[in-house]
Design a protein around this motif. Sequence first.
Motif, mmCIF file in Angstrom:
data_model
loop_
_atom_site.group_PDB
_atom_site.id
_atom_site.type_symbol
_atom_site.label_atom_id
_atom_site.label_comp_id
_atom_site.label_asym_id
_atom_site.label_seq_id
_atom_site.Cartn_x
_atom_site.Cartn_y
_atom_site.Cartn_z
ATOM 1 N N THR A 75 0.838 -1.202 0.000
ATOM 2 C CA THR A 75 0.000 0.000 0.000
ATOM 3 C C THR A 75 0.871 1.249 0.000
ATOM 4 O O THR A 75 0.632 2.197 -0.756
ATOM 5 C CB THR A 75 -0.938 0.001 1.231
ATOM 6 O OG1 THR A 75 -1.767 -1.156 1.170
ATOM 7 C CG2 THR A 75 -1.797 1.248 1.273
ATOM 8 N N TRP A 76 1.916 1.251 0.845
ATOM 9 C CA TRP A 76 2.796 2.411 0.958
ATOM 10 C C TRP A 76 3.542 2.648 -0.355
ATOM 11 O O TRP A 76 3.586 3.771 -0.859
ATOM 12 C CB TRP A 76 3.781 2.209 2.112
ATOM 13 C CG TRP A 76 4.593 3.411 2.434
ATOM 14 C CD1 TRP A 76 4.294 4.406 3.319
ATOM 15 C CD2 TRP A 76 5.875 3.765 1.868
ATOM 16 N NE1 TRP A 76 5.295 5.342 3.342
ATOM 17 C CE2 TRP A 76 6.268 4.978 2.470
ATOM 18 C CE3 TRP A 76 6.710 3.169 0.930
ATOM 19 C CZ2 TRP A 76 7.477 5.606 2.151
ATOM 20 C CZ3 TRP A 76 7.911 3.800 0.610
ATOM 21 C CH2 TRP A 76 8.278 5.000 1.213
ATOM 22 N N ILE A 77 4.122 1.586 -0.922
ATOM 23 C CA ILE A 77 4.894 1.725 -2.164
ATOM 24 C C ILE A 77 4.008 2.214 -3.308
ATOM 25 O O ILE A 77 4.403 3.084 -4.085
ATOM 26 C CB ILE A 77 5.593 0.396 -2.529
ATOM 27 C CG1 ILE A 77 6.831 0.210 -1.659
ATOM 28 C CG2 ILE A 77 5.982 0.347 -4.003
ATOM 29 C CD1 ILE A 77 7.948 1.217 -1.879
ATOM 30 N N GLU A 78 2.803 1.675 -3.416
ATOM 31 C CA GLU A 78 1.917 2.110 -4.496
ATOM 32 C C GLU A 78 1.544 3.583 -4.335
ATOM 33 O O GLU A 78 1.445 4.315 -5.314
ATOM 34 C CB GLU A 78 0.666 1.228 -4.566
ATOM 35 C CG GLU A 78 0.953 -0.196 -5.025
ATOM 36 C CD GLU A 78 1.677 -0.302 -6.356
ATOM 37 O OE1 GLU A 78 1.378 0.479 -7.289
ATOM 38 O OE2 GLU A 78 2.565 -1.174 -6.470
ATOM 39 N N SER A 79 1.353 4.030 -3.097
ATOM 40 C CA SER A 79 0.982 5.418 -2.845
ATOM 41 C C SER A 79 2.173 6.372 -2.961
ATOM 42 O O SER A 79 2.097 7.396 -3.641
ATOM 43 C CB SER A 79 0.381 5.525 -1.440
ATOM 44 O OG SER A 79 0.190 6.871 -1.077
ATOM 45 N N GLU A 80 3.282 6.029 -2.309
ATOM 46 C CA GLU A 80 4.407 6.952 -2.169
ATOM 47 C C GLU A 80 5.442 6.844 -3.292
ATOM 48 O O GLU A 80 6.273 7.733 -3.445
ATOM 49 C CB GLU A 80 5.106 6.733 -0.822
ATOM 50 C CG GLU A 80 4.195 6.921 0.378
ATOM 51 C CD GLU A 80 3.625 8.324 0.483
ATOM 52 O OE1 GLU A 80 4.294 9.291 0.083
ATOM 53 O OE2 GLU A 80 2.495 8.446 0.978
ATOM 54 N N ALA A 81 5.400 5.773 -4.054
ATOM 55 C CA ALA A 81 6.397 5.588 -5.117
ATOM 56 C C ALA A 81 5.720 5.453 -6.476
ATOM 57 O O ALA A 81 5.671 6.410 -7.244
ATOM 58 C CB ALA A 81 7.281 4.382 -4.821
ATOM 59 N N PHE A 82 5.172 4.300 -6.762
ATOM 60 C CA PHE A 82 4.678 4.047 -8.117
ATOM 61 C C PHE A 82 3.435 4.854 -8.459
ATOM 62 O O PHE A 82 3.229 5.201 -9.616
ATOM 63 C CB PHE A 82 4.462 2.551 -8.337
ATOM 64 C CG PHE A 82 5.739 1.774 -8.187
ATOM 65 C CD1 PHE A 82 6.859 2.082 -8.951
ATOM 66 C CD2 PHE A 82 5.849 0.758 -7.262
ATOM 67 C CE1 PHE A 82 8.045 1.392 -8.804
ATOM 68 C CE2 PHE A 82 7.039 0.054 -7.108
ATOM 69 C CZ PHE A 82 8.130 0.371 -7.878
ATOM 70 N N GLY A 83 2.610 5.186 -7.484
ATOM 71 C CA GLY A 83 1.406 5.965 -7.750
ATOM 72 C C GLY A 83 1.629 7.463 -7.785
ATOM 73 O O GLY A 83 0.722 8.223 -8.122
ATOM 74 N N SER A 84 2.842 7.894 -7.415
ATOM 75 C CA SER A 84 3.109 9.339 -7.344
ATOM 76 C C SER A 84 4.469 9.713 -7.921
ATOM 77 O O SER A 84 5.066 10.709 -7.539
ATOM 78 C CB SER A 84 2.997 9.818 -5.896
ATOM 79 O OG SER A 84 3.925 9.132 -5.075
#
Length: 103
Positions: free
Chosen positions: A45-54
């Motif tokens: 959840t964190w990686i998708e939000s803070e890295a790949f999603g942004s």
Amino acid sequence: MSNSLDPAVSNFVEALNAGDSAAFYDLLTPDATMSDDGDERDLRTWIESEAFGSNGRMDVRSVADGGLALVADYTNDRWGSMRTAWRFTVAQGRISRFETGQA
């Protein structure tokens, strides 16, 4: 050599910067965990939000602890740019844990 990243950590930075989530997740153990500013987070959840999603990306500024710790300018579309510290645990060539937070 203490100023070189551990190979798994180097690949982590490269995959994150390339936006390559498949390569990124291949670097992690199945039970990998992480924390952000001392709070345990759900890694995916964190990686998708803070890295790949942004559009997250790391500009490594210094390396310590045999290549398992680094300080980077971390930038994403959500928070802008900030100085961050990262510490990694590597087991059999894969990352089993990372901790990050403001430096």
